[in-house]
Scaffold this active site. Sequence first.
Site, PDB file in Angstrom:
ATOM      1  N   HIS A 240      42.301  34.516  55.732  1.00 23.43           N
ATOM      2  CA  HIS A 240      43.882  34.208  55.390  1.00 23.43           C
ATOM      3  C   HIS A 240      44.291  35.229  54.541  1.00 23.43           C
ATOM      4  CE1 HIS A 240      46.945  31.300  53.563  1.00 23.43           C
ATOM      5  NE2 HIS A 240      47.462  32.471  53.930  1.00 23.43           N
TER       6      HIS A 240
ATOM      7  N   SER B  17      38.345  25.876  52.129  1.00 21.20           N
ATOM      8  CA  SER B  17      38.746  27.109  51.465  1.00 21.20           C
ATOM      9  C   SER B  17      37.918  27.253  50.332  1.00 21.20           C
ATOM     10  CB  SER B  17      40.430  26.813  51.040  1.00 21.20           C
ATOM     11  OG  SER B  17      40.650  27.837  50.075  1.00 21.20           O
TER      12      SER B  17
ATOM     13  N   ASP C 128      47.475  24.413  55.968  1.00 24.63           N
ATOM     14  CA  ASP C 128      46.635  25.089  54.671  1.00 24.63           C
ATOM     15  C   ASP C 128      47.312  24.594  53.542  1.00 24.63           C
ATOM     16  OD1 ASP C 128      45.676  28.272  53.932  1.00 24.63           O
ATOM     17  OD2 ASP C 128      45.441  26.381  53.146  1.00 24.63           O
TER      18      ASP C 128
ATOM     19  N   HIS D 261      37.299  29.105  55.220  1.00 23.50           N
ATOM     20  CA  HIS D 261      38.563  29.641  55.063  1.00 23.50           C
ATOM     21  C   HIS D 261      38.354  30.565  53.854  1.00 23.50           C
ATOM     22  CE1 HIS D 261      42.701  29.501  55.588  1.00 23.50           C
ATOM     23  NE2 HIS D 261      43.030  29.555  54.344  1.00 23.50           N
TER      24      HIS D 261
ATOM     25  N   MET E 156      46.774  36.974  52.280  1.00 18.96           N
ATOM     26  CA  MET E 156      47.964  36.688  51.624  1.00 18.96           C
ATOM     27  C   MET E 156      48.007  38.008  50.668  1.00 18.96           C
ATOM     28  SD  MET E 156      47.268  32.691  50.486  1.00 18.96           S
ATOM     29  CE  MET E 156      45.496  32.974  50.618  1.00 18.96           C
TER      30      MET E 156
ATOM     31  N   MET F  55      43.787  37.205  48.277  1.00 14.68           N
ATOM     32  CA  MET F  55      44.997  37.287  47.485  1.00 14.68           C
ATOM     33  C   MET F  55      45.186  38.432  46.567  1.00 14.68           C
ATOM     34  SD  MET F  55      45.583  33.403  46.031  1.00 14.68           S
ATOM     35  CE  MET F  55      45.379  32.053  47.169  1.00 14.68           C
TER      36      MET F  55
ATOM     37  N   ASP G  95      40.625  33.010  51.389  1.00 14.68           N
ATOM     38  CA  ASP G  95      41.698  33.093  50.746  1.00 14.68           C
ATOM     39  C   ASP G  95      41.692  34.337  50.083  1.00 14.68           C
ATOM     40  OD1 ASP G  95      42.375  29.540  50.373  1.00 14.68           O
ATOM     41  OD2 ASP G  95      43.529  30.831  51.857  1.00 14.68           O
TER      42      ASP G  95
HETATM   43  C1  DX5 Z   1      46.780  28.560  48.822  1.00 11.31           C
HETATM   44  C2  DX5 Z   1      45.654  28.692  49.890  1.00 11.31           C
HETATM   45  C3  DX5 Z   1      45.141  27.275  50.275  1.00 11.31           C
HETATM   46  C4  DX5 Z   1      44.550  26.537  49.281  1.00 11.31           C
HETATM   47  C5  DX5 Z   1      44.167  25.284  49.842  1.00 11.31           C
HETATM   48  O1  DX5 Z   1      47.434  29.705  48.543  1.00 11.31           O
HETATM   49  O2  DX5 Z   1      45.994  29.418  51.016  1.00 11.31           O
HETATM   50  O3  DX5 Z   1      43.912  27.529  51.160  1.00 11.31           O
HETATM   51  O4  DX5 Z   1      43.523  27.220  48.477  1.00 11.31           O
HETATM   52  O5  DX5 Z   1      43.563  24.487  48.536  1.00 11.31           O
HETATM   53  P1  DX5 Z   1      44.009  22.791  48.362  1.00 11.31           P
HETATM   54  O6  DX5 Z   1      43.412  22.278  49.542  1.00 11.31           O
HETATM   55  O7  DX5 Z   1      43.450  22.780  47.083  1.00 11.31           O
HETATM   56  O8  DX5 Z   1      45.534  22.966  48.417  1.00 11.31           O
HETATM   57 ZN    ZN Z   2      44.534  29.723  52.802  1.00 12.22          ZN
END
Ligand code: DX5
Ligand code: ZN
Length: 220
Positions: A65, A7, A172, A32, A67, A36, A34
């Site tokens: 992903h 990620s 995740d 990956h 969010m 947000m 993320d």
């Molecule tokens: C959290 C993200 C995860 C996170 C994983 O909202 O969706 O992907 O970045 O990071 P670690 O592996 O550090 O928990």
């Molecule tokens: Zn994620």
Amino acid sequence: MTVIAPSILAANFARMGEEVAAISAAGADWIHLDVMDGHFVEQITFGPAMVAALRPNSSLPFDAHLMISPTDRYLAAFAEAGADTITVHVEAGPHLHRSLQRIRELGVKVGVAINPGTAVETVVPVLDDVDLVLVMSVNPGFGGQSFIPGTLDKLRSLRELIGSRPITVEVDGGVSASNAAAIVAAGADVLVVGSAAFKGGGQAYAANLAAIREATGVAG
Ligand code: DX5
Ligand code: ZN
């Protein structure tokens, strides 16, 4: 073979293009992303423009992903930016099935994600519409959190519900070499790894990924 998906939330944001190239060269299988929005989750990260900018830096699948909420108005932009999979949250709005249909129409892989507090049964109505189910093992919004142990039972229940469907199961949050074997044994195909992948800087990336892959009991 277990897929390792670093990620980039845990990468150096000041050098994201180089980081994506480096983690790709270090043995990642997917990247990956993320996304947000500061509304569905507290943090704001990046949008389609960043995904498009990063696309030339890796030939690996981009696993977006989202969010974010709402989702539908942004789906096409992420597909055009180069996302290979687009995953939206069950909790992101009232019209999940329509969002998944739209992702399918865009010609990319379709993913649905559930938060730790959401019952795995919520994805049953859409299991015939998705390619991937993402099970959050931390509350979304931040990296570096601890893995929620109850996720393992959730994975086993999900596998029961999926049956023989060709669905990829992704986990995740809080994944590391110390829990990777148990997570894979419980039914995960894809491990999202943030902190454990990027810790120690670029020189450590290959060893970090190799340690996780080795821990799953699958040769690199
Ligand atoms: C959290 C993200 C995860 C996170 C994983 O909202 O969706 O992907 O970045 O990071 P670690 O592996 O550090 O928990
Ligand atoms: Zn994620």
